[in-house]
Design a protein around this motif. Structure first.
Motif, PDB file in Angstrom:
ATOM      1  N   UNK A  29     -23.758  -3.420 -60.345  1.00  0.00           N
ATOM      2  CA  UNK A  29     -24.097  -2.572 -59.198  1.00  0.00           C
ATOM      3  C   UNK A  29     -24.453  -3.417 -57.986  1.00  0.00           C
ATOM      4  N   UNK A  30     -25.199  -4.498 -58.201  1.00  0.00           N
ATOM      5  CA  UNK A  30     -25.571  -5.384 -57.100  1.00  0.00           C
ATOM      6  C   UNK A  30     -24.332  -6.033 -56.488  1.00  0.00           C
ATOM      7  N   UNK A  31     -23.424  -6.489 -57.316  1.00  0.00           N
ATOM      8  CA  UNK A  31     -22.199  -7.107 -56.810  1.00  0.00           C
ATOM      9  C   UNK A  31     -21.386  -6.100 -55.992  1.00  0.00           C
ATOM     10  N   UNK A  32     -21.294  -4.891 -56.495  1.00  0.00           N
ATOM     11  CA  UNK A  32     -20.557  -3.853 -55.769  1.00  0.00           C
ATOM     12  C   UNK A  32     -21.252  -3.520 -54.448  1.00  0.00           C
ATOM     13  N   UNK A  33     -22.573  -3.407 -54.482  1.00  0.00           N
ATOM     14  CA  UNK A  33     -23.320  -3.102 -53.257  1.00  0.00           C
ATOM     15  C   UNK A  33     -23.158  -4.223 -52.233  1.00  0.00           C
ATOM     16  N   UNK A  34     -23.143  -5.449 -52.682  1.00  0.00           N
ATOM     17  CA  UNK A  34     -22.966  -6.580 -51.760  1.00  0.00           C
ATOM     18  C   UNK A  34     -21.566  -6.588 -51.146  1.00  0.00           C
ATOM     19  N   UNK A  35     -20.581  -6.214 -51.952  1.00  0.00           N
ATOM     20  CA  UNK A  35     -19.216  -6.167 -51.428  1.00  0.00           C
ATOM     21  C   UNK A  35     -19.070  -5.077 -50.370  1.00  0.00           C
ATOM     22  N   UNK A  36     -19.694  -3.935 -50.617  1.00  0.00           N
ATOM     23  CA  UNK A  36     -19.602  -2.827 -49.667  1.00  0.00           C
ATOM     24  C   UNK A  36     -20.360  -3.142 -48.385  1.00  0.00           C
ATOM     25  N   UNK A  37     -21.531  -3.742 -48.526  1.00  0.00           N
ATOM     26  CA  UNK A  37     -22.363  -3.976 -47.347  1.00  0.00           C
ATOM     27  C   UNK A  37     -22.091  -5.318 -46.666  1.00  0.00           C
ATOM     28  N   UNK A  38     -21.260  -6.172 -47.254  1.00  0.00           N
ATOM     29  CA  UNK A  38     -21.018  -7.512 -46.704  1.00  0.00           C
ATOM     30  C   UNK A  38     -20.518  -7.497 -45.256  1.00  0.00           C
ATOM     31  N   UNK A  46     -27.780   0.481 -37.868  1.00  0.00           N
ATOM     32  CA  UNK A  46     -26.685   0.991 -37.053  1.00  0.00           C
ATOM     33  C   UNK A  46     -26.709   2.509 -37.148  1.00  0.00           C
ATOM     34  N   UNK A  47     -26.711   3.149 -36.000  1.00  0.00           N
ATOM     35  CA  UNK A  47     -26.721   4.618 -35.967  1.00  0.00           C
ATOM     36  C   UNK A  47     -25.321   5.101 -36.308  1.00  0.00           C
ATOM     37  N   UNK A  48     -25.267   6.117 -37.167  1.00  0.00           N
ATOM     38  CA  UNK A  48     -23.994   6.714 -37.534  1.00  0.00           C
ATOM     39  C   UNK A  48     -23.252   5.951 -38.618  1.00  0.00           C
ATOM     40  N   UNK A  49     -23.916   5.034 -39.284  1.00  0.00           N
ATOM     41  CA  UNK A  49     -23.302   4.273 -40.370  1.00  0.00           C
ATOM     42  C   UNK A  49     -23.072   5.222 -41.546  1.00  0.00           C
ATOM     43  N   UNK A  50     -21.921   5.158 -42.203  1.00  0.00           N
ATOM     44  CA  UNK A  50     -21.672   6.052 -43.338  1.00  0.00           C
ATOM     45  C   UNK A  50     -22.744   5.903 -44.426  1.00  0.00           C
ATOM     46  N   UNK A  51     -22.990   6.985 -45.118  1.00  0.00           N
ATOM     47  CA  UNK A  51     -24.031   7.033 -46.148  1.00  0.00           C
ATOM     48  C   UNK A  51     -23.765   6.010 -47.253  1.00  0.00           C
ATOM     49  N   UNK A  52     -22.503   5.814 -47.607  1.00  0.00           N
ATOM     50  CA  UNK A  52     -22.173   4.861 -48.673  1.00  0.00           C
ATOM     51  C   UNK A  52     -22.615   3.452 -48.299  1.00  0.00           C
ATOM     52  N   UNK A  53     -22.415   3.084 -47.063  1.00  0.00           N
ATOM     53  CA  UNK A  53     -22.783   1.739 -46.623  1.00  0.00           C
ATOM     54  C   UNK A  53     -24.302   1.609 -46.553  1.00  0.00           C
ATOM     55  N   UNK A  54     -24.980   2.634 -46.056  1.00  0.00           N
ATOM     56  CA  UNK A  54     -26.442   2.608 -45.992  1.00  0.00           C
ATOM     57  C   UNK A  54     -27.038   2.503 -47.393  1.00  0.00           C
ATOM     58  N   UNK A  55     -26.515   3.299 -48.312  1.00  0.00           N
ATOM     59  CA  UNK A  55     -27.043   3.235 -49.681  1.00  0.00           C
ATOM     60  C   UNK A  55     -26.693   1.901 -50.335  1.00  0.00           C
ATOM     61  N   UNK A  57     -26.485  -0.985 -48.755  1.00  0.00           N
ATOM     62  CA  UNK A  57     -27.418  -1.957 -48.175  1.00  0.00           C
ATOM     63  C   UNK A  57     -28.795  -1.832 -48.834  1.00  0.00           C
ATOM     64  N   UNK A  58     -29.228  -0.585 -49.072  1.00  0.00           N
ATOM     65  CA  UNK A  58     -30.519  -0.374 -49.728  1.00  0.00           C
ATOM     66  C   UNK A  58     -30.472  -0.898 -51.169  1.00  0.00           C
ATOM     67  N   UNK A  64     -32.052  -6.777 -56.776  1.00  0.00           N
ATOM     68  CA  UNK A  64     -32.533  -8.070 -57.294  1.00  0.00           C
ATOM     69  C   UNK A  64     -33.897  -7.967 -57.975  1.00  0.00           C
ATOM     70  N   UNK A  65     -34.781  -7.133 -57.450  1.00  0.00           N
ATOM     71  CA  UNK A  65     -36.081  -6.937 -58.106  1.00  0.00           C
ATOM     72  C   UNK A  65     -35.937  -6.266 -59.461  1.00  0.00           C
ATOM     73  N   UNK A  66     -35.041  -5.291 -59.535  1.00  0.00           N
ATOM     74  CA  UNK A  66     -34.806  -4.610 -60.814  1.00  0.00           C
ATOM     75  C   UNK A  66     -34.164  -5.558 -61.826  1.00  0.00           C
ATOM     76  N   UNK A  67     -33.284  -6.419 -61.358  1.00  0.00           N
ATOM     77  CA  UNK A  67     -32.658  -7.404 -62.252  1.00  0.00           C
ATOM     78  C   UNK A  67     -33.712  -8.383 -62.765  1.00  0.00           C
ATOM     79  N   UNK A  68     -34.624  -8.773 -61.899  1.00  0.00           N
ATOM     80  CA  UNK A  68     -35.711  -9.669 -62.320  1.00  0.00           C
ATOM     81  C   UNK A  68     -36.575  -8.991 -63.382  1.00  0.00           C
ATOM     82  N   UNK A  69     -36.891  -7.724 -63.169  1.00  0.00           N
ATOM     83  CA  UNK A  69     -37.682  -6.983 -64.164  1.00  0.00           C
ATOM     84  C   UNK A  69     -36.922  -6.845 -65.478  1.00  0.00           C
TER      85      UNK A  69
END
Length: 156
Positions: A29-38, A46-55, A57-58, A64-69
């Motif tokens: 999931x982290x790798x996928x999120x990094x690819x989308x938000x890269x 950024x105002x008006x950024x698509x929800x997929x990109x915002x999520x 980035x979040x 990384x914290x969840x992976x550490x846990x």
């Protein structure tokens, strides 16, 4: 955290396997999120950024914290499993030693008593019979002597 902590080896193995799979999913999931938000890295909000990109980035900030846990959970489960396996091996060894020691002691006592009886009988024999008796008791005395030594060596 689980509602019921695993307590036996099978439960710990299953929990460890589940934790490893969970960490692998989080890493994917982290790798996928990094690819989308890269493409938007380094940009502020950024105002008006698509929800997929915002999520994405979040997720890239949160995962990384969840992976550490998850890694800490894997380490803790692995340590508990190793301790439980060591305890099981120690218990098996103690059970074996419980029966092995008395067996070796009884063999040692039996062989020792027979050796002493043979030698005592030879020492109390009449002078005329000593040579004949010595020839007859040589083999049994040696076998019982070897038995005492072997049982003593195995017991230590």
């Amino acid at each position: 955290m689980e509602a019921v902590a695993p307590t036996n080896i099978e439960e710990l193995k299953a929990a460890l396997e589940a934790a490893v799979q969970q960490r692998a999913l989080l890493q994917a999931d982290l790798e996928q999120a990094r690819q989308v938000s890269a493409p938007f890295d380094g940009m502020g909000e950024i105002i008006g950024l698509p929800v997929e990109i915002t999520s994405a980035r979040q997720a890239a900030r949160r995962l990384p914290g969840e992976i550490t846990e998850a890694t800490k959970r894997i380490d803790e489960l692995g340590r508990r499993l190793a301790d439980l396996l060591l305890d099981e091996v120690k218990t098996d060894r103690e059970g074996r030693d419980f029966w092995f020691r008395p067996l070796m002691l009884s063999l040692q006592i039996g062989n020792g008593a027979a050796f002493v009886a043979i030698v005592t009988g030879l020492l109390h024999a009449e002078i005329a019979l000593v040579q004949t008796l010595a020839a007859l008791v040589w083999a049994p005395a040696m076998y019982f002597g070897i038995g005492v030594a072997a049982a003593g060596l195995l017991r230590s």
